[in-house]
Motif scaffolding. Structure first.
Motif, mmCIF file in Angstrom:
data_model
loop_
_atom_site.group_PDB
_atom_site.id
_atom_site.type_symbol
_atom_site.label_atom_id
_atom_site.label_comp_id
_atom_site.label_asym_id
_atom_site.label_seq_id
_atom_site.Cartn_x
_atom_site.Cartn_y
_atom_site.Cartn_z
ATOM 1 N N LEU A 57 45.726 53.279 42.255
ATOM 2 C CA LEU A 57 44.330 52.960 41.982
ATOM 3 C C LEU A 57 43.975 53.311 40.540
ATOM 4 O O LEU A 57 43.335 52.524 39.823
ATOM 5 C CB LEU A 57 43.435 53.733 42.954
ATOM 6 N N ASN A 58 44.410 54.504 40.110
ATOM 7 C CA ASN A 58 44.141 54.913 38.733
ATOM 8 C C ASN A 58 44.906 54.058 37.727
ATOM 9 O O ASN A 58 44.396 53.733 36.643
ATOM 10 C CB ASN A 58 44.517 56.387 38.548
ATOM 11 N N ARG A 59 46.128 53.676 38.084
ATOM 12 C CA ARG A 59 46.918 52.802 37.200
ATOM 13 C C ARG A 59 46.223 51.447 37.041
ATOM 14 O O ARG A 59 46.169 50.876 35.946
ATOM 15 C CB ARG A 59 48.319 52.622 37.778
ATOM 16 N N ASP A 114 52.935 46.043 31.479
ATOM 17 C CA ASP A 114 53.852 46.887 32.259
ATOM 18 C C ASP A 114 53.123 47.579 33.406
ATOM 19 O O ASP A 114 53.635 47.679 34.531
ATOM 20 C CB ASP A 114 54.520 47.922 31.357
ATOM 21 N N GLU A 115 51.902 48.075 33.107
ATOM 22 C CA GLU A 115 51.123 48.728 34.155
ATOM 23 C C GLU A 115 50.686 47.730 35.223
ATOM 24 O O GLU A 115 50.692 48.048 36.419
ATOM 25 C CB GLU A 115 49.900 49.422 33.549
ATOM 26 N N ILE A 116 50.326 46.538 34.798
ATOM 27 C CA ILE A 116 49.929 45.507 35.760
ATOM 28 C C ILE A 116 51.082 45.196 36.706
ATOM 29 O O ILE A 116 50.913 45.148 37.939
ATOM 30 C CB ILE A 116 49.477 44.226 35.017
ATOM 31 N N ASN A 117 52.276 45.023 36.127
ATOM 32 C CA ASN A 117 53.450 44.726 36.962
ATOM 33 C C ASN A 117 53.768 45.877 37.911
ATOM 34 O O ASN A 117 54.155 45.661 39.065
ATOM 35 C CB ASN A 117 54.663 44.453 36.062
ATOM 36 N N ASN A 177 43.187 51.751 34.790
ATOM 37 C CA ASN A 177 43.607 51.844 33.388
ATOM 38 C C ASN A 177 44.036 50.470 32.867
ATOM 39 O O ASN A 177 43.696 50.076 31.742
ATOM 40 C CB ASN A 177 44.752 52.839 33.264
ATOM 41 N N ALA A 178 44.794 49.742 33.704
ATOM 42 C CA ALA A 178 45.245 48.403 33.302
ATOM 43 C C ALA A 178 44.067 47.451 33.134
ATOM 44 O O ALA A 178 44.119 46.515 32.310
ATOM 45 C CB ALA A 178 46.217 47.852 34.346
#
Length: 544
Positions: free
Chosen positions: A359-361, A372-375, A364-365
């Motif tokens: 959720l936090n990632r 990279d974070e989205i993937n 941030n994305a």
């Protein structure tokens, strides 16, 4: 020897084994959760661990049940090998209670005990009390079987072949081997020693040979835990090895001592019991076990180190982010009904950590549009879905076993918790979908919108942390905090929705950005609702 005597003996043994099984399973159903709690909380000190092992086994009437539970605890990381060693030593003493009861010839009271249990089962509707009725029935069946075996043995005394067979058993080493094989087959040292009590009472086996056979029973009793550990991790195998090492070393030492002192020891016990051979065997069993524990207790750490020699290497470490793997349940975990729910809760805690981090990632994305974070959000969401299906399937599986009553009540709640965590993962995926949409359309968020989203995710992170702590630890510490936070997040959502409408009215953001902002804020509010559900899943408190 007539066929009727053989059938009577076989039937009596069957009743004895079945009665013990009913009694042990019923007590585990009624008190398994409480006994498990005692095992978890009171085993940090080796002396307390030994006492807990004695108490647990004396209550459940099965050292095998205790050691298998300990193996399961170690396998799930709920207990260290040093703690397990203390409990296993204590279990070896607690298992002597059955033979002691048998030596007091309670079989005459078996019909009354059996009737009492049946009456409780028939006329008491409260589940917990009816389970105790089942345990009493098991106790009565056990002694009915004992009465049948005792009667069969009286007939055996008239058989020259049987008397010759027992009379020819003069080798202490052969007696140890006999005890080992019989107990490994029956998988209960209590049963084997109880048979020795009957044989001694009938004068069919000498006291000295009974004592050496008891030593073999100690080794044979390790079979159940060893078999249970085969499907487990290396630490589970080491826990079972502790049981084996303790009994093998203890047997060797006591064997050598008995070779020199068996006659003196037997004479002392005969005087103590008033020349009651059966009770001599029972007290010899207790004495041997206590002597072994006192002798080996100072060397618990050395025994634990020895298990690393016998079972070298380490299992592959499974972190909470590892994909498509179960850590606390699954193929490499010993399935024990008394610990299954605890293992599920630990697996859910791991799944919850994944969902919270994702959720936090995703948040941030949403701002950084880091590919990279989205993937990674999408990849972790697949792992969360895998865990959801795997844990649900495991819950279905254990729901069909003989779970303790308290755990049985919580199964439904655990199904809901799996769903709540999976939905939190879905909300993270929705947020990252918005990030992808932002990247395609060039939609931007104002600094004010970014700050407001940051404030709300901070509140959501706090309620998630409190909720999982309350769920996993069954603590009441954050009850009011969670209620207050949920209300605050509801108010925050209304406040932010109103602010975004004002920004739209003032042309400070685009309609596309406003719709995206509104969806994300609503999603975070729903995450807080799921967190509250998780917190109160196993609680007597109500969320509102």
């Amino acid at each position: 020897m007539s066929i009727s005597i053989i059938l009577s003996m076989a039937g009596g043994l069957g009743l004895f084994l079945y009665g013990m099984r009913i009694m042990s399973d019923s007590i585990e159903k009624v008190a398994g959760a409480k006994l498990r709690g005692i095992l978890e909380r009171l085993t940090t000190n080796r002396f307390m661990a030994i006492l807990v092992g004695v108490f647990f086994t004396a209550v459940v009437q099965s050292s095998s049940a205790c050691t298998v539970m300990v193996v399961s605890f170690v396998n799930s990381g709920l207990m260290t090998l040093t703690q397990a060693a203390g409990v296993i030593l204590g279990a070896n003493v607690g298992t002597t209670v059955t033979a002691l009861l048998v030596s007091f010839k309670l079989e005459k009271a078996a019909p009354v005990i059996l009737l009492a249990g049946v009456l409780i089962l028939m006329f008491v509707k409260k589940q917990k009390i009816s389970r105790w009725g089942e345990a009493i029935i098991g106790f009565g069946v056990l002694f009915m079987g004992l009465s049948s075996m005792s009667g069969a043995m009286s007939g055996m005394k008239d058989s020259p072949e049987i008397l010759h067979m027992f009379a020819s058993l003069q080798s202490p080493l052969m007696a140890v081997l006999l005890g080992t094989v019989l107990t490994a087959v029956i998988q209960s040292s209590s049963v084997t020693v109880s048979i020795l009590v009957l044989l001694a009472n009938q004068g069919m086996m000498g006291i000295d040979i009974c004592m050496f056979t008891i030593l073999g029973c100690n080794i044979g009793s390790c079979a159940t835990a060893m078999i249970a550990s085969l499907s487990g991790k290396k630490d589970a195998k080491r826990a079972a090895a502790i049981h084996l090492i303790f009994n093998v070393i203890g047997t060797v030492i006591v064997f050598l001592v008995l070779l020199a002192t068996v006659d003196t020891f037997a004479a002392a016990l005969m005087a103590f019991t008033g020349n009651n051979p059966g009770r001599v065997v029972a007290y010899a069993h207790i004495s041997i076990k206590i002597f072994q524990v006192v002798l080996l207790m100072p060397f618990i750490r050395q025994i634990v180190k020895l298990t690393y020699v016998l079972v070298p290497g380490d299992d592959k470490k499974i972190g909470y982010r590892d994909s498509y793997q179960l850590k606390y349940i699954g193929e490499k975990v010993v399935l024990n009904p008394a610990t299954a729910v605890v293992e599920v809760i630990k697996e859910l805690d791991r799944m919850g950590s994944l969902a919270n981090e994702n959720l936090n990632r995703a948040m941030n994305a949403l701002i950084t549009l880091d590919q990279d974070e989205i993937n990674e959000v999408y990849e972790v969401e697949k792992n969360i879905d895998f865990l959801s299906h795997a844990i649900t399937n495991y819950l279905v599986k254990i729901n069909q076993t003989t779970l303790p009553i308290e755990d049985l009540k919580s199964i439904g709640a655990l199904f809901h918790v799996v769903n709540d965590i999976e939905r939190i993962g879905d909300h993270a995926e929705n947020i990252v979908d918005a990030a992808v949409q932002r990247e395609k359309t060039g939609v931007g968020f104002s600094k004010a919108a970014q700050r407001e989203l940051g404030e709300m995710i901070d509140m959501v992170n706090t309620i998630l942390r409190f909720s999982f702590e309350m769920f996993v630890k069954s603590t009441e510490e954050h009850v009011e905090d969670i209620r207050n936070l949920e209300e605050a997040i509801d108010e925050k959502e209304k406040e932010l929705q109103q602010r975004h409408i004002e920004r739209l009215s003032n042309n400070e953001c685009t309609p596309e950005a406003g719709a995206m902002f509104s969806d994300i804020v609503s999603g975070l509010e729903r995450v807080a609702d799921h967190a509250t559900n998780i917190a109160f899943a196993n609680s007597y408190f109500e969320p509102n």
